[in-house]
Design a protein around this motif. Structure first.
Motif, mmCIF file in Angstrom:
data_model
loop_
_atom_site.group_PDB
_atom_site.id
_atom_site.type_symbol
_atom_site.label_atom_id
_atom_site.label_comp_id
_atom_site.label_asym_id
_atom_site.label_seq_id
_atom_site.Cartn_x
_atom_site.Cartn_y
_atom_site.Cartn_z
ATOM 1 N N THR A 186 -3.959 -0.231 -12.489
ATOM 2 C CA THR A 186 -3.317 1.005 -12.922
ATOM 3 C C THR A 186 -1.930 0.629 -13.421
ATOM 4 O O THR A 186 -1.215 -0.122 -12.748
ATOM 5 N N GLY A 197 0.446 4.183 -2.690
ATOM 6 C CA GLY A 197 0.175 5.557 -2.257
ATOM 7 C C GLY A 197 1.136 6.552 -2.867
ATOM 8 O O GLY A 197 0.760 7.677 -3.214
ATOM 9 N N GLN A 247 0.823 -1.219 0.000
ATOM 10 C CA GLN A 247 0.000 0.000 0.000
ATOM 11 C C GLN A 247 0.856 1.268 0.000
ATOM 12 O O GLN A 247 0.457 2.294 -0.556
ATOM 13 N N ALA A 250 -5.318 3.759 -16.527
ATOM 14 C CA ALA A 250 -6.086 3.054 -15.504
ATOM 15 C C ALA A 250 -7.167 2.232 -16.189
ATOM 16 O O ALA A 250 -7.765 2.667 -17.183
ATOM 17 N N GLY A 282 -0.125 7.446 -6.133
ATOM 18 C CA GLY A 282 -1.494 7.950 -6.151
ATOM 19 C C GLY A 282 -2.486 7.004 -6.796
ATOM 20 O O GLY A 282 -3.456 7.440 -7.421
ATOM 21 N N VAL A 283 -2.243 5.703 -6.650
ATOM 22 C CA VAL A 283 -3.133 4.709 -7.257
ATOM 23 C C VAL A 283 -4.457 4.689 -6.504
ATOM 24 O O VAL A 283 -4.499 4.464 -5.293
ATOM 25 N N ARG A 284 -5.571 4.910 -7.242
ATOM 26 C CA ARG A 284 -6.901 4.945 -6.626
ATOM 27 C C ARG A 284 -7.771 3.790 -7.090
ATOM 28 O O ARG A 284 -8.812 3.529 -6.483
ATOM 29 N N SER A 285 -7.382 3.140 -8.158
ATOM 30 C CA SER A 285 -8.143 1.991 -8.652
ATOM 31 C C SER A 285 -7.179 1.041 -9.339
ATOM 32 O O SER A 285 -6.071 1.427 -9.724
#
Length: 298
Positions: free
Chosen positions: A76, A67, A63, A90, A70-73
Motif C-alpha cells: 500500500t 493500523g 503494525q 494498493a 488502515g493498511v489492510r494489504s
C-alpha cells in the motif's frame, strides 16, 4: 529512501512532508508484489530528483503505524503532503500510473529548483554574502517567473543594495499584480518612496511645515516616504502613526497601507524562520503590529 519506525515517523514523515512530499511504501518481506514495486519507486525517487522522498514501512515491524493508516494489504502506498495523506494506491501499479499520481500532486521541477535557489540565497545572506544571494535569487526568478516570493526577495535585495533601476526592471513583469498581491504592493510603495525622495522638499522643510500645522498630513506622509527611502523603518512607522492617530481614513487609508507595507518589507523571510535561522517573530515587527492594532481599534 528512508526506513520508517515509530521513533522517526513524526519527524521523517509528518514534519518532513510539510516541506517535501513523502511517498510512504507499506511493505512486508514475504510480499512478492512489494519486491516488484520497490525498485520502481526507488527509480522514480531518483528521477524526480528531490521532488519527493521515498519512505518504507515494514508492516510486520510497525503494525501500529500500519493500523493508523488502515493498511489492510501490501503493498500500500500513501502520498503525504503537508502532514496529511492526499493520494495513494494498493497493489503493484504500472510505472506510468504512479507517475501520473506523482505529477498530479508534486511541485513542478522549476518550482523545486527555484526554492532551492531561495534557500541558498537566504543562507548566503545569513553569512553576509550578498553577491551569492543576489545571484541565487536572480536564478530563482529566471527559473520560475511565477514565483512571487522569489521575486519579492530579489527585488527587495536590489533595493537594499540601492539598485533602484535594476529593481524596477525586475519588478516590471509583476507590476500589474501589485494592486492585488499585498507583498508586491509593498515593494511598489518602497520604490514610490524612493522616487518621491529624489525630488521635492527635504526633511527640514517638511519638519517646518509640521511644526506649523500638526495636521499637515501630506507633509507627514512625505516625511515618512523620505524615512522609508533611507530605510529608517521605525521612524517612518512612527510618522505614519501620527497620521493614523488623527485620521485613520486619510487619503483612502494611505497611511495604514504604507505602514503595513513597511511591516511586509522588514518581516523576516519565511524560509529563514522555517529553518530556525531567525526567530519566528521579530520583536520590532511584533511591537509595531501591536501599535497599529491599538491605533486602528481605538
Amino acid at each position: 529512501m528512508i526506513d520508517i519506525t515509530t521513533e522517526n515517523f513524526e519527524s521523517d514523515v509528518i514534519v518532513a512532508s510539510q516541506t517535501t512530499p513523502v511517498l510512504v511504501d507499506f511493505w512486508a518481506p514475504w510480499c512478492g508484489p512489494c519486491k516488484q514495486l520497490m525498485p520502481v519507486l526507488e527509480k522514480l525517487e531518483t528521477e524526480y530528483a528531490g521532488r519527493f522522498t521515498l519512505a518504507k514501512i515494514n508492516v510486520d515491524d510497525e503494525q501500529q503505524i500500519a493500523g493508523m493508516f488502515g493498511v489492510r494489504s501490501v503493498p500500500t502506498v500513501v502520498l503525504m503532503v503537508n502532514g496529511q495523506p492526499v493520494d495513494g494506491f494498493a497493489g503493484a501499479q504500472p510505472e506510468g500510473q504512479i507517475r501520473a499520481l506523482l505529477d498530479k500532486h508534486l511541485p513542478a521541477p522549476e518550482e523545486v529548483a527555484a526554492q532551492q535557489d531561495e534557500d541558498e540565497a537566504q543562507a548566503a545572506l545569513q553569512a553576509g554574502d550578498t553577491d551569492t544571494a543576489l545571484e541565487k535569487l536572480q536564478h530563482a526568478v529566471a527559473t520560475d517567473p511565477a514565483n512571487d516570493d522569489a521575486r519579492f526577495d530579489y527585488v527587495k535585495l536590489l533595493l537594499e543594495l540601492d539598485r533602484l533601476d535594476d529593481a524596477k526592471v525586475a519588478f516590471a513583469p509583476v507590476i500589474a499584480k501589485a494592486a492585488s498581491v499585498q507583498r508586491l504592493g509593498s515593494l511598489q510603495q518602497w520604490m514610490d518612496a524612493q522616487d518621491a525622495s529624489a525630488s521635492g522638499e527635504d526633511i527640514a522643510a517638511l519638519d517646518a511645515r509640521i511644526a506649523t500645522n500638526k495636521r499637515d498630513f501630506e507633509a507627514r506622509f512625505a516625511r515618512s516616504q523620505r524615512l522609508m527611502a533611507a530605510r529608517q523603518w521605525t521612524d517612518a512607522m512612527d510618522e505614519l502613526l501620527e497620521i493614523l492617530m488623527r485620521d485613520k481614513a486619510w487619503n483612502e487609508g494611505q497611511a495604514r497601507k504604507t505602514y503595513i507595507a513597511i511591516l511586509d518589507i522588514i518581516e523576516p523571510p519565511a524560509v529563514a524562520v522555517a529553518e530556525g535561522q531567525i526567530p519566528p517573530e521579530d520583536p520590532t515587527v511584533a511591537s509595531y503590529r501591536r501599535r497599529l492594532s491599538s491605533v486602528i481599534l481605538s
